[in-house]
Design a protein around this motif. Structure first.
Motif, PDB file in Angstrom:
ATOM      1  N   ARG A 104       0.815  -1.224   0.000  1.00 25.37           N
ATOM      2  CA  ARG A 104       0.000   0.000   0.000  1.00 25.37           C
ATOM      3  C   ARG A 104       0.848   1.273   0.000  1.00 25.37           C
ATOM      4  N   VAL A 105       1.911   1.319   0.815  1.00 22.78           N
ATOM      5  CA  VAL A 105       2.579   2.616   1.002  1.00 22.78           C
ATOM      6  C   VAL A 105       4.018   2.703   0.506  1.00 22.78           C
ATOM      7  N   CYS A 106       4.561   1.613  -0.019  1.00 21.99           N
ATOM      8  CA  CYS A 106       5.963   1.686  -0.431  1.00 21.99           C
ATOM      9  C   CYS A 106       6.104   2.540  -1.695  1.00 21.99           C
ATOM     10  N   PRO A 162       7.087  -0.723  12.002  1.00 22.45           N
ATOM     11  CA  PRO A 162       7.427  -1.864  11.151  1.00 22.45           C
ATOM     12  C   PRO A 162       8.745  -2.543  11.518  1.00 22.45           C
ATOM     13  N   ALA A 163       9.724  -1.790  12.023  1.00 25.74           N
ATOM     14  CA  ALA A 163      10.998  -2.417  12.416  1.00 25.74           C
ATOM     15  C   ALA A 163      10.772  -3.322  13.624  1.00 25.74           C
ATOM     16  N   GLY A 164      10.096  -2.801  14.646  1.00 29.34           N
ATOM     17  CA  GLY A 164       9.847  -3.577  15.857  1.00 29.34           C
ATOM     18  C   GLY A 164       8.982  -4.797  15.567  1.00 29.34           C
ATOM     19  N   TYR A 181       7.078  -3.482  23.678  1.00 23.60           N
ATOM     20  CA  TYR A 181       6.618  -2.349  24.490  1.00 23.60           C
ATOM     21  C   TYR A 181       6.312  -1.164  23.581  1.00 23.60           C
ATOM     22  N   GLU A 182       5.152  -0.542  23.784  1.00 22.98           N
ATOM     23  CA  GLU A 182       4.741   0.583  22.944  1.00 22.98           C
ATOM     24  C   GLU A 182       4.107   1.652  23.832  1.00 22.98           C
ATOM     25  N   ARG A 183       4.556   2.885  23.662  1.00 25.50           N
ATOM     26  CA  ARG A 183       4.014   3.940  24.530  1.00 25.50           C
ATOM     27  C   ARG A 183       2.621   4.391  24.081  1.00 25.50           C
ATOM     28  N   GLY A 189       3.263   1.950  15.340  1.00 22.20           N
ATOM     29  CA  GLY A 189       4.193   3.059  15.088  1.00 22.20           C
ATOM     30  C   GLY A 189       3.595   4.029  14.083  1.00 22.20           C
ATOM     31  N   LEU A 190       4.426   4.467  13.143  1.00 26.43           N
ATOM     32  CA  LEU A 190       3.936   5.444  12.160  1.00 26.43           C
ATOM     33  C   LEU A 190       2.921   4.826  11.197  1.00 26.43           C
ATOM     34  N   LEU A 191       2.881   3.501  11.111  1.00 26.35           N
ATOM     35  CA  LEU A 191       1.838   2.871  10.280  1.00 26.35           C
ATOM     36  C   LEU A 191       0.473   3.201  10.867  1.00 26.35           C
ATOM     37  N   MET A 198      -6.600   6.788   4.771  1.00 21.89           N
ATOM     38  CA  MET A 198      -6.942   6.604   3.345  1.00 21.89           C
ATOM     39  C   MET A 198      -5.778   5.993   2.557  1.00 21.89           C
ATOM     40  N   LYS A 199      -4.569   6.028   3.136  1.00 23.68           N
ATOM     41  CA  LYS A 199      -3.437   5.346   2.507  1.00 23.68           C
ATOM     42  C   LYS A 199      -3.295   3.929   3.051  1.00 23.68           C
ATOM     43  N   LEU A 200      -3.596   3.764   4.326  1.00 29.72           N
ATOM     44  CA  LEU A 200      -3.413   2.458   4.982  1.00 29.72           C
ATOM     45  C   LEU A 200      -4.458   2.344   6.091  1.00 29.72           C
ATOM     46  N   GLU A 224       5.722   3.385  28.389  1.00 29.31           N
ATOM     47  CA  GLU A 224       6.882   4.102  27.843  1.00 29.31           C
ATOM     48  C   GLU A 224       8.155   3.622  28.547  1.00 29.31           C
ATOM     49  N   VAL A 225       9.053   3.088  27.760  1.00 28.85           N
ATOM     50  CA  VAL A 225      10.317   2.630  28.329  1.00 28.85           C
ATOM     51  C   VAL A 225      11.136   3.863  28.747  1.00 28.85           C
ATOM     52  N   GLY A 226      11.655   3.801  29.965  1.00 29.34           N
ATOM     53  CA  GLY A 226      12.364   4.975  30.506  1.00 29.34           C
ATOM     54  C   GLY A 226      11.511   5.644  31.563  1.00 29.34           C
ATOM     55  N   ALA A 247      12.353   7.735  14.630  1.00 27.83           N
ATOM     56  CA  ALA A 247      13.126   8.993  14.560  1.00 27.83           C
ATOM     57  C   ALA A 247      12.141  10.156  14.484  1.00 27.83           C
ATOM     58  N   GLN A 248      11.501  10.407  15.621  1.00 28.12           N
ATOM     59  CA  GLN A 248      10.411  11.389  15.576  1.00 28.12           C
ATOM     60  C   GLN A 248      10.702  12.675  16.334  1.00 28.12           C
ATOM     61  N   GLU A 249      11.975  13.061  16.386  1.00 28.21           N
ATOM     62  CA  GLU A 249      12.325  14.355  16.986  1.00 28.21           C
ATOM     63  C   GLU A 249      12.052  15.428  15.926  1.00 28.21           C
ATOM     64  N   GLY A 459      15.788   0.100  12.471  1.00 30.15           N
ATOM     65  CA  GLY A 459      14.750   0.988  11.948  1.00 30.15           C
ATOM     66  C   GLY A 459      15.209   2.437  11.940  1.00 30.15           C
ATOM     67  N   ASP A 460      14.245   3.353  11.924  1.00 31.06           N
ATOM     68  CA  ASP A 460      14.567   4.777  11.817  1.00 31.06           C
ATOM     69  C   ASP A 460      15.479   5.258  12.945  1.00 31.06           C
ATOM     70  N   ALA A 461      15.386   4.635  14.120  1.00 28.62           N
ATOM     71  CA  ALA A 461      16.210   5.064  15.255  1.00 28.62           C
ATOM     72  C   ALA A 461      17.690   4.886  14.946  1.00 28.62           C
ATOM     73  N   LEU A 467      11.987   4.596   5.262  1.00 28.94           N
ATOM     74  CA  LEU A 467      10.766   4.042   4.671  1.00 28.94           C
ATOM     75  C   LEU A 467      10.342   2.788   5.416  1.00 28.94           C
ATOM     76  N   VAL A 468       9.069   2.438   5.256  1.00 28.97           N
ATOM     77  CA  VAL A 468       8.527   1.231   5.884  1.00 28.97           C
ATOM     78  C   VAL A 468       9.331   0.003   5.453  1.00 28.97           C
ATOM     79  N   VAL A 469       9.641  -0.081   4.157  1.00 27.36           N
ATOM     80  CA  VAL A 469      10.314  -1.283   3.657  1.00 27.36           C
ATOM     81  C   VAL A 469      11.721  -1.416   4.247  1.00 27.36           C
TER      82      VAL A 469
HETATM   83  P1  FAD Z   1       8.259   4.044  13.884  1.00 25.51           P
HETATM   84  O1  FAD Z   1       7.264   3.611  12.884  1.00 25.51           O
HETATM   85  O2  FAD Z   1       8.467   5.507  14.079  1.00 25.51           O
HETATM   86  O3  FAD Z   1       7.847   3.387  15.278  1.00 25.51           O
HETATM   87  C1  FAD Z   1       8.533   3.715  16.482  1.00 25.51           C
HETATM   88  C2  FAD Z   1       7.621   3.362  17.651  1.00 25.51           C
HETATM   89  O4  FAD Z   1       8.361   3.432  18.863  1.00 25.51           O
HETATM   90  C3  FAD Z   1       6.461   4.322  17.833  1.00 25.51           C
HETATM   91  O5  FAD Z   1       5.251   3.605  17.891  1.00 25.51           O
HETATM   92  C4  FAD Z   1       6.747   5.018  19.158  1.00 25.51           C
HETATM   93  O6  FAD Z   1       5.558   5.361  19.865  1.00 25.51           O
HETATM   94  C5  FAD Z   1       7.522   3.940  19.881  1.00 25.51           C
HETATM   95  N1  FAD Z   1       8.366   4.465  20.964  1.00 25.51           N
HETATM   96  C6  FAD Z   1       9.275   5.471  20.895  1.00 25.51           C
HETATM   97  N2  FAD Z   1       9.866   5.651  22.096  1.00 25.51           N
HETATM   98  C7  FAD Z   1       9.325   4.725  22.931  1.00 25.51           C
HETATM   99  C8  FAD Z   1       9.537   4.407  24.293  1.00 25.51           C
HETATM  100  N3  FAD Z   1      10.419   5.081  25.065  1.00 25.51           N
HETATM  101  N4  FAD Z   1       8.813   3.395  24.860  1.00 25.51           N
HETATM  102  C9  FAD Z   1       7.902   2.694  24.110  1.00 25.51           C
HETATM  103  N5  FAD Z   1       7.674   2.970  22.801  1.00 25.51           N
HETATM  104  C10 FAD Z   1       8.377   3.965  22.221  1.00 25.51           C
HETATM  105  N6  FAD Z   1       7.220   5.386   4.602  1.00 25.51           N
HETATM  106  C11 FAD Z   1       6.834   4.703   3.501  1.00 25.51           C
HETATM  107  O7  FAD Z   1       7.496   3.733   3.109  1.00 25.51           O
HETATM  108  N7  FAD Z   1       5.703   5.070   2.806  1.00 25.51           N
HETATM  109  C12 FAD Z   1       4.898   6.099   3.209  1.00 25.51           C
HETATM  110  O8  FAD Z   1       3.882   6.397   2.575  1.00 25.51           O
HETATM  111  C13 FAD Z   1       5.273   6.807   4.384  1.00 25.51           C
HETATM  112  N8  FAD Z   1       4.494   7.817   4.832  1.00 25.51           N
HETATM  113  C14 FAD Z   1       4.846   8.455   5.986  1.00 25.51           C
HETATM  114  C15 FAD Z   1       4.006   9.444   6.467  1.00 25.51           C
HETATM  115  C16 FAD Z   1       4.327  10.122   7.631  1.00 25.51           C
HETATM  116  C17 FAD Z   1       3.404  11.174   8.142  1.00 25.51           C
HETATM  117  C18 FAD Z   1       5.556   9.835   8.297  1.00 25.51           C
HETATM  118  C19 FAD Z   1       5.954  10.606   9.517  1.00 25.51           C
HETATM  119  C20 FAD Z   1       6.399   8.838   7.831  1.00 25.51           C
HETATM  120  C21 FAD Z   1       6.048   8.128   6.683  1.00 25.51           C
HETATM  121  N9  FAD Z   1       6.858   7.101   6.179  1.00 25.51           N
HETATM  122  C22 FAD Z   1       6.470   6.421   5.059  1.00 25.51           C
HETATM  123  C23 FAD Z   1       8.090   6.673   6.898  1.00 25.51           C
HETATM  124  C24 FAD Z   1       7.839   5.389   7.713  1.00 25.51           C
HETATM  125  O9  FAD Z   1       6.595   5.465   8.364  1.00 25.51           O
HETATM  126  C25 FAD Z   1       8.965   5.150   8.725  1.00 25.51           C
HETATM  127  O10 FAD Z   1      10.198   5.100   8.028  1.00 25.51           O
HETATM  128  C26 FAD Z   1       8.785   3.829   9.483  1.00 25.51           C
HETATM  129  O11 FAD Z   1       7.534   3.783  10.129  1.00 25.51           O
HETATM  130  C27 FAD Z   1       9.904   3.644  10.521  1.00 25.51           C
HETATM  131  O12 FAD Z   1       9.645   2.486  11.240  1.00 25.51           O
HETATM  132  P2  FAD Z   1      10.258   2.255  12.708  1.00 25.51           P
HETATM  133  O13 FAD Z   1       9.691   0.964  13.163  1.00 25.51           O
HETATM  134  O14 FAD Z   1      11.726   2.416  12.679  1.00 25.51           O
HETATM  135  O15 FAD Z   1       9.706   3.455  13.611  1.00 25.51           O
END
Ligand code: FAD
Length: 495
Positions: A104-106, A162-164, A181-183, A189-191, A198-200, A224-226, A247-249, A459-461, A467-469
């Motif tokens: 759907r979103v890649c 998606p990474a977790g 663990y998820e806060r 996550g971002l999914l 409407m995208k997912l 929330e871990v921490g 990576a949501q800073e 993952g993004d961290a 990207l999701v993939v």
């Molecule tokens: P995330 O998906 O960011 O998940 C991290 C999770 O960790 C979050 O749920 C957070 O709440 C949790 N967390 C953080 N700190 C703590 C803590 N201390 N304790 C417990 N939980 C914690 N990519 C695509 O491929 N296609 C797209 O269409 C697309 N659209 C996007 C749209 C938006 C608005 C954004 C912001 C990003 C988009 N991306 C898209 C990028 C993609 O979503 C990310 O690259 C991907 O989700 C990263 O996956 P991740 O598992 O590393 O982290």
């Protein structure tokens, strides 16, 4: 290959999209699945090129091209062209834990490297991938498959993006007990709280998470871990810990009066609007109804804000982007087969914007100041136009004299990306960071160990905003490494 000349007989056909005027009245997905005949023809366009860059490849600068999870694309295309959906699903599931997300979103780097794309439209790989997995669910072929053996070892995964989820899935299948663990209140996550419905559709994520639960993975949401559980407690209870915290800073706009009311980060806006879908979309705490909305940022997140504001019946929406680009744009140093870096309009919101009588995307605009009323509510933005010019052999951004403009606004959404992972949890673990503020891991490639023994990151961290993939790939790879790490310790009970 079963079908050798499909690419000469059939033109590319993508999933169709719902009428923009209709679809902005609801929050449902905007795509329409192709029928069986079209799908077989689309898969038959795969041309047995001999060097399937779509599946995997190395660029001239040694970077990866094609599918980051190395999907066996030519193989499942052949199976689909023959109508053998079940075997196509088996091949797809070997490399991708969640094809329903990527389908759907890649942005489909696989299609950007399809050999047919040299002189024709690439094979509609993403559409086919999505159909394979959706058929799998429709036919009941995708079912919970709990591991037959348990090692007795425990792994904590922090973050359920998606990474977790991919790391948890792989390690659970290896027989380890996995707790995620998820806060937030829901996994994904971002999914879940980023990419709009409407995208997912969010049921798609729940559907997968329910399978993972049936297979034995434990989810601890609202934790929330921490804060709610410490590093010491985790290290006592688990044999390994994986940080997938994203990576949501936020990156912010350094303009005058930034603290005016009505200016929000895109992520807060998108999260609230998705949460409200569960009860009443009109009750989202940040709402665009009747407002003049400015979205600062021309990427995917900005596009998601525009699509959301349209569905909330804003009065008008304008989006500021950096620079115009089109899918045809290819610089001399960016030849085929490289990922096409484009201003993506891939979920068809362009038409719905045009239905609003003007294209709201404005390029090369810099926000200088926000202006607010006596109550501190934002009322307008003062901007200046900019251009790129060469100075001393370097491309620099210059303001264009006398190009100031005022834009009316009562809701401003800041969507200019993220600077890296949030610091709190990383400081709590005392981890080393790299020069870009991401979690440092050994040599930054396929070794996911952090500076602390038994703690891994993916993952993004680790990778930065991506990207999701790529998150799925990193989740799979970190799981492999953690599996090897755990093998060095003794395994115990079997179930
Ligand atoms: P995330 O998906 O960011 O998940 C991290 C999770 O960790 C979050 O749920 C957070 O709440 C949790 N967390 C953080 N700190 C703590 C803590 N201390 N304790 C417990 N939980 C914690 N990519 C695509 O491929 N296609 C797209 O269409 C697309 N659209 C996007 C749209 C938006 C608005 C954004 C912001 C990003 C988009 N991306 C898209 C990028 C993609 O979503 C990310 O690259 C991907 O989700 C990263 O996956 P991740 O598992 O590393 O982290």
């Amino acid at each position: 290959m079963g079908y050798l000349r499909g690419f000469m007989e059939f033109s590319r056909k993508d999933q169709e999209t719902r009428d923009p005027i209709e679809r902005i009245k609801d929050w449902e997905e905007y795509t329409i699945r192709l029928d069986d005949k079209d799908l077989k023809q689309q898969a038959a366009r795969c041309m047995d090129c001999g060097t399937p860059f779509c599946h995997t490849g190395i660029n001239f600068d040694q970077s990866d091209i094609g599918c980051p999870v190395n999907n066996f694309i030519p193989e499942w295309n052949e199976l689909v062209s023959e109508g053998d959906w079940k075997h196509a699903l088996e091949r797809l599931e070997e490399t991708n834990n969640f094809p329903e997300f990527t389908g759907r979103v890649c942005p489909a780097p696989c299609e950007g490297s399809c050999t047919l794309a040299i002189n024709d439209d690439p094979v509609a790989i993403k559409t086919i991938e999505n159909e394979i997995i959706e058929r799998g669910f429709d036919e009941g072929w995708v079912e919970a498959n709990p591991p037959q053996h348990r090692t007795g070892q425990h792994v904590a995964v922090i973050g359920s993006g998606p990474a977790g989820l991919a790391a948890a899935d792989q390690l659970n299948q290896q027989g380890h007990y996995v707790t995620v663990y998820e806060r937030d209140d829901r996994p994904g996550g971002l999914l879940m709280y980023g990419i709009p419905n409407m995208k997912l559709e969010k049921d798609t994520i729940d559907r997968r998470v329910n399978l993972l639960k049936e297979e034995g993975i434990m989810f601890e949401c609202n934790t929330e871990v921490g804060k709610d559980i410490t590093r010491e407690e985790l290290k006592q209870q688990y044999d390994a810990v994986i940080l997938c915290t994203g990576a949501q800073e936020h990156r912010d706009v350094p303009a005058e009066n930034r603290d005016s009311k009505g200016i929000h980060f895109a992520m807060d806006y998108l999260t609230e609007s998705t949460k409200a879908l569960k009860t009443d979309p009109d009750q989202a705490p940040i709402h665009a109804r009747g407002k003049n909305v400015i979205v600062i940022g021309g990427g995917d997140t900005g596009a998601d804000c525009v699509a959301t504001a349209l569905r909330q019946e804003c009065n008008r929406v304008v989006q500021f982007g950096k620079h115009p680009a089109s899918p045809e744009d290819r610089e001399e140093d960016n030849p085929w087969p490289l990922f096409p870096m484009t201003f993506k309009l891939d979920y068809g919101y362009k038409e719905s914007l045009e239905a609003n009588e003007e294209d709201p995307r404005k390029y090369e605009i810099l926000t200088q100041a926000f202006e607010s009323d006596a109550d501190g509510n934002v009322k307008s933005l003062r901007t200046v136009r900019v251009e790129k010019v060469m100075e001393d052999g370097k491309l620099v951004t210059k303001e264009i004299p006398n190009s100031e403009e005022i834009w009316e606004a009562d809701l401003v959404l800041v969507a200019i990306g993220f600077t890296g992972p949030e610091r709190e949890v990383l400081e709590h673990f005392g981890l080393e960071l790299d020069e870009r503020g991401r979690i440092w891991t050994v040599d930054g490639t396929k070794d996911y160990s952090t500076s602390e023994a038994g703690v891994f990151a993916a993952g993004d961290a680790r990778r930065g905003q991506s990207l999701v993939v790529w998150a799925i790939r990193e989740g799979r790879e970190v799981a492999e490494q953690v599996g090897q790490f755990l093998q060095t310790e003794e395994t115990v009970d079997l179930v």
